[in-house]
Design a protein around this motif. Structure first.
Motif, short mmCIF file in Angstrom:
data_model
loop_
_atom_site.label_atom_id
_atom_site.label_comp_id
_atom_site.label_asym_id
_atom_site.label_seq_id
_atom_site.Cartn_x
_atom_site.Cartn_y
_atom_site.Cartn_z
N PHE A 1 10.29 51.79 19.71
CA PHE A 1 9.19 52.55 20.31
C PHE A 1 8.88 53.80 19.49
O PHE A 1 7.73 54.15 19.28
N VAL A 2 9.93 54.46 19.01
CA VAL A 2 9.71 55.65 18.17
C VAL A 2 8.95 55.26 16.91
O VAL A 2 7.98 55.92 16.52
N SER A 3 9.38 54.16 16.29
CA SER A 3 8.71 53.80 15.04
C SER A 3 7.29 53.30 15.32
O SER A 3 6.39 53.53 14.53
N LEU A 4 7.11 52.67 16.47
CA LEU A 4 5.75 52.25 16.84
C LEU A 4 4.85 53.46 17.03
O LEU A 4 3.71 53.48 16.58
N PHE A 5 5.41 54.49 17.67
CA PHE A 5 4.62 55.71 17.88
C PHE A 5 4.17 56.28 16.54
O PHE A 5 3.02 56.67 16.37
N PHE B 1 -11.05 51.46 19.29
CA PHE B 1 -9.84 51.71 20.07
C PHE B 1 -9.18 50.40 20.46
O PHE B 1 -7.98 50.21 20.24
N TRP B 2 -9.94 49.46 21.01
CA TRP B 2 -9.34 48.20 21.44
C TRP B 2 -8.94 47.35 20.25
O TRP B 2 -7.96 46.59 20.32
N SER B 3 -9.65 47.49 19.18
CA SER B 3 -9.25 46.80 17.96
C SER B 3 -7.87 47.31 17.51
O SER B 3 -6.99 46.53 17.13
N ALA B 4 -7.69 48.63 17.61
CA ALA B 4 -6.39 49.21 17.24
C ALA B 4 -5.29 48.73 18.16
O ALA B 4 -4.20 48.35 17.72
N VAL B 5 -5.59 48.72 19.48
CA VAL B 5 -4.57 48.27 20.44
C VAL B 5 -4.19 46.83 20.16
O VAL B 5 -3.01 46.46 20.14
N ALA B 6 -5.20 45.99 19.90
CA ALA B 6 -4.92 44.58 19.66
C ALA B 6 -4.03 44.40 18.44
O ALA B 6 -3.03 43.66 18.48
N SER B 7 -4.33 45.10 17.35
CA SER B 7 -3.52 44.89 16.15
C SER B 7 -2.10 45.43 16.34
O SER B 7 -1.14 44.81 15.91
N LEU B 8 -1.99 46.58 17.04
CA LEU B 8 -0.64 47.10 17.29
C LEU B 8 0.15 46.14 18.17
O LEU B 8 1.36 45.96 17.99
N CYS B 9 -0.52 45.50 19.14
CA CYS B 9 0.17 44.56 20.02
C CYS B 9 0.68 43.36 19.23
O CYS B 9 1.82 42.93 19.42
N ILE B 10 -0.17 42.83 18.37
CA ILE B 10 0.24 41.68 17.56
C ILE B 10 1.48 42.05 16.74
O ILE B 10 2.44 41.28 16.65
N TYR B 11 1.43 43.24 16.18
CA TYR B 11 2.53 43.72 15.36
C TYR B 11 3.80 43.92 16.20
O TYR B 11 4.88 43.43 15.86
N ALA B 12 3.64 44.62 17.33
CA ALA B 12 4.81 44.98 18.14
C ALA B 12 5.46 43.77 18.78
O ALA B 12 6.68 43.70 18.89
N ALA B 13 4.65 42.79 19.18
CA ALA B 13 5.21 41.63 19.88
C ALA B 13 6.23 40.91 19.02
O ALA B 13 7.28 40.48 19.52
N ALA B 14 5.95 40.79 17.73
CA ALA B 14 6.87 40.08 16.85
C ALA B 14 8.22 40.79 16.79
O ALA B 14 9.27 40.17 16.86
N TYR B 15 8.17 42.12 16.69
CA TYR B 15 9.44 42.87 16.62
C TYR B 15 10.17 42.82 17.95
O TYR B 15 11.40 42.67 17.99
N GLN B 16 9.42 42.95 19.03
CA GLN B 16 10.08 42.91 20.33
C GLN B 16 10.67 41.55 20.62
O GLN B 16 11.69 41.44 21.28
N ALA B 17 10.00 40.50 20.12
CA ALA B 17 10.54 39.16 20.32
C ALA B 17 11.94 39.07 19.72
O ALA B 17 12.85 38.51 20.33
N PHE C 1 5.08 44.08 25.48
CA PHE C 1 6.42 43.81 25.96
C PHE C 1 6.52 42.40 26.54
O PHE C 1 7.40 41.62 26.19
N TRP C 2 5.57 42.06 27.42
CA TRP C 2 5.63 40.76 28.09
C TRP C 2 5.43 39.64 27.09
O TRP C 2 6.08 38.60 27.15
N PHE C 3 4.50 39.89 26.17
CA PHE C 3 4.28 38.94 25.10
C PHE C 3 5.56 38.76 24.28
O PHE C 3 5.95 37.63 23.95
N GLY C 4 6.20 39.87 23.99
CA GLY C 4 7.44 39.83 23.21
C GLY C 4 8.55 39.08 23.94
O GLY C 4 9.28 38.29 23.34
#
Lengths: 255, 265
Positions: free
Chosen positions: B161-165, B96-112, B41-44
Motif C-alpha cells: 500500500f505504501v508503494s502504491l501510494f 481520474f477514472w482512467s488513472a484509477v483503472a490502470s492503478l487497479c489493473i496494476y495493484a490486482a496483480a501484486y495483491q494476487a 483488493f477483491w479482484f486480487g
C-alpha cells in the motif's frame, strides 16, 4: 462400526497400505503401533478420508467411503480426530476453537455451543483457560482443548494420531488421563501411539503394523509380552530396551 | 520572510489545482490510493485464489495476467488504459477514472501474489483439522484458512500500500492534478517558487508514506500475538547472527527490546 476390506494405497508407486482387513466394533479401543513409516497414520487418516484409498473398501458406520455419493462432511462430523501437532486455530480462543464446528456444521446457537464447550472444557480440566489463545497454552493444554474440540461434535468414533508424541514427558499424562476416561465412557477409539502403558490399560486390541501391512492383531499382553511374529518381537524388544515383560514405567519408553 | 513567501502556495499542494479548481494535490493521491486498494483488493483475492486452482483453464489465465502485469512498468499500463480504454469502451472516460483503472489493473496483480503467498503459508494441518470436524471446504476456507491468511498478509499488504501510494504520482503523466502535477504547475506558473514546489512535493509524499508505515508497524505488533517467538521487529544483526552481546562502556546492560513482546504474554 469400521470395516476395512482389502484396502490398498500407494504414494508414488510405493505401497503404504497393503491389503488391510480389519473390523472394529462399537465401543472398542484399538491401539495401532509399529515403527515409523509403517503406515499407521495413513491407516488412521483413511478412516475419515483425509487420505483416500486406491482400491478396496472402508465402511464406517454404514457409509461406504469409496462411494462418490457419500457425504464427506456428514461422515467427518461423526468422526473426531486429534492430531500430533494439535492444529488448534491460532486466531481463536480455546472456547471459540471448540464452538466453531458445532455452530457452523450442527447449526447450534452461540449460547448452546458455548454451554456445550464449557462442559467439555470442564471435563478436560481447562475451564479456567477458556479465553486463552492457543499460543498461551502449554502443549498438554492445547492437546486437551483439541480433544474437547473434537468431542464438541459428539462423534461416534474418535481417532488419535500420535496425540502425545509432540509433548514434554511431564505433560503426557494429563492428555492420557482424558483419553482413558473417554475410553471408559465407551467411546469407539482408534489410537496411534507409542504409549505402551496406555495401550495396556485401555486397549481392547492392539494392531501391529510394519511396511504398510498388519502383521499381528491381538490383546495387549499377546502383542507386548508374547509376540508371535519375528518383526513384532524385534520391535518390542527395542521398545523396552531389553526383553522386559513387566511394563509399568511409562517414562521408560524412549524413541 | 522570503522563506515564508516561498511556501505561500502550500494549500495548492494539499488540496487543489492552481490557482483554484477541483480536488487535487496530496488529497487526490490519498483518494487514488484508497480507491485503488478498495477496488483492486477483491479482484486480487479472486485472482490469487484462482491462481491456486488445479484446473489449468482457471489457473493459466490468472498466471498470464499476473506475470504480464508484473513485468510491465506502471507507466505503460497507464498509457494503455488511457489510449485503449476509451476505444474499447466506446465512450470518453475522465482522466481520474482512467488513472484509477490502470492503478487497479496494476495493484490486482501484486495483491494476487500476496494473497496466494498468504494462503499457502497457513499450515496444512489447519485445513485437515477443520475438515475433520465436518466443515466443508468452503467453510474451512472462510472460517479457518482465510482469517489466518489475512493476518499473514497484513505486513506485505501494507508495504504494498505504501508503494502504491507513491506510485500514484505516476498518473501525473495523463494530466491528473495530484501532488506531482500540482507542484509542476505551480513551479511553472511561478518559477521564483520552483525550489519550494519540489521540496513540498517530497515532504508531502514522505509524511503520508511514513505515517502509513508507522501504522503498519503497530498493526504488525498487535497481530504478532500469533507468533510471539519469531516476531522480532527490533532485532539487530548481532542478535540475528547469535553473536555475544557487546557491552557499552559506562552504560548498564540495556533491556532486551527484541524479547519484550515475547515476555509480556
Amino acid at each position: 462400526m469400521i470395516k476395512f476390506i482389502g484396502a490398498n494405497k500407494s504414494f508414488n508407486n510405493r505401497l503404504v497400505l497393503k491389503n488391510i482387513n480389519l473390523e472394529i466394533a462399537k465401543g472398542e479401543v484399538i491401539v495401532i503401533c509399529g515403527p515409523s513409516g509403517a503406515g499407521k497414520s495413513t491407516l488412521l487418516r483413511t478412516i475419515n478420508k483425509l487420505e483416500p484409498i486406491d482400491d478396496g473398501e472402508i465402511i464406517v458406520d454404514g457409509m461406504y467411503l469409496s462411494d462418490p455419493k457419500t457425504d464427506l462432511t456428514a461422515l467427518r462430523a461423526e468422526i473426531g480426530m486429534v492430531f500430533q501437532h494439535f492444529n488448534l486455530y491460532p486466531h481463536k480462543t480455546a472456547i471459540k476453537n471448540i464452538t466453531l464446528a458445532p455452530r457452523k456444521v450442527r447449526g447450534l446457537s452461540r449460547k448452546e455451543a458455548t454451554e456445550r464447550a464449557e462442559k467439555l472444557l470442564e471435563k478436560v480440566g481447562l475451564l479456567h483457560r477458556r479465553d486463552a489463545y492457543p499460543v498461551q497454552l502449554s502443549g498438554g493444554e492445547q492437546q486437551r482443548v483439541a480433544i474437547a474440540r473434537s468431542l464438541a461434535m459428539e462423534p461416534k468414533i474418535m481417532l488419535f494420531d500420535e496425540p502425545t508424541s509432540a509433548l514434554d514427558p511431564e505433560l503426557i499424562n494429563e492428555v492420557l488421563d482424558v483419553m482413558v476416561s473417554l475410553a471408559k465412557e465407551g467411546m469407539t477409539m482408534v489410537v496411534v501411539t507409542h504409549e505402551i502403558g496406555f495401550a495396556q490399560k485401555v486397549a481392547d486390541r492392539v494392531v501391529f503394523m510394519d511396511n504398510g501391512e498388519i502383521l499381528e492383531i491381538g490383546a495387549p499382553p499377546d502383542i507386548f509380552v508374547n509376540p508371535r511374529h519375528p518383526r513384532t518381537k524385534e520391535f518390542m524388544s527395542s521398545v523396552f530396551h531389553i526383553p522386559v515383560f513387566n511394563v509399568n514405567q511409562e517414562e521408560d519408553q524412549d524413541f | 520572510m522570503d522563506l515564508l513567501e516561498q511556501f505561500s502556495n502550500i494549500k495548492f499542494y494539499l488540496l487543489g489545482s492552481y490557482p483554484q479548481g477541483e480536488i487535487g494535490g496530496l488529497l487526490l493521491n490519498i483518494i487514488l490510493a484508497l480507491l485503488t486498494i478498495c477496488l483492486s483488493f477483491w479482484f486480487g483475492v479472486l485472482l490469487g485464489y484462482s491462481r491456486l486452482s488445479c484446473r489449468l483453464y482457471i489457473k493459466l489465465p490468472c498466471m498470464a495476467y499476473i506475470e504480464i502485469v508484473r513485468a510491465t512498468p506502471l507507466i505503460m499500463i497507464i498509457f494503455w488504459v488511457y489510449f485503449f480504454l476509451p476505444y474499447i469502451a466506446g465512450t470518453n472516460i475522465t482522466v481520474f477514472w482512467s488513472a484509477v483503472a490502470s492503478l487497479c489493473i496494476y495493484a490486482a496483480a501484486y495483491q494476487a501474489e500476496i494473497v496466494r503467498a498468504g494462503i499457502i503459508a497457513v499450515p496444512k494441518g489447519q485445513l485437515e483439522a477443520a475438515l475433520s470436524t465436518g466443515m466443508s471446504r468452503y467453510r474451512a476456507m472462510r472460517h479457518v484458512i482465510l482469517p489466518q491468511a489475512f493476518r499473514i498478509m497484513v505486513p506485505s499488504f501494507l508495504s504494498f500500500f505504501v508503494s502504491l501510494f507513491k506510485d500514484t504520482s505516476t498518473v501525473f503523466i495523463i494530466g491528473v492534478i495530484e501532488l506531482t502535477q500540482a507542484g509542476i504547475i505551480i513551479s511553472q506558473r511561478e518559477p521564483n517558487k520552483m525550489y519550494a514546489a519540489y521540496v513540498c512535493m517530497g515532504i508531502g509524499f514522505w509524511i503520508v508514506s511514513f505515517s502509513i508505515s508507522q501504522l503498519a508497524r503497530r498493526l504488525e505488533k498487535r497481530i504478532g500475538i500469533f507468533d510471539l517467538e519469531s516476531y522480532r521487529p527490533d532485532a539487530c544483526r548481532d542478535e540475528f547472527m547469535l553473536l555475544p552481546k557487546k557491552k557499552i562502556a559506562g552504560e548498564e546492560t540495556p533491556p532486551d527490546i527484541s524479547c519484550r513482546s515475547a515476555d509480556s504474554r
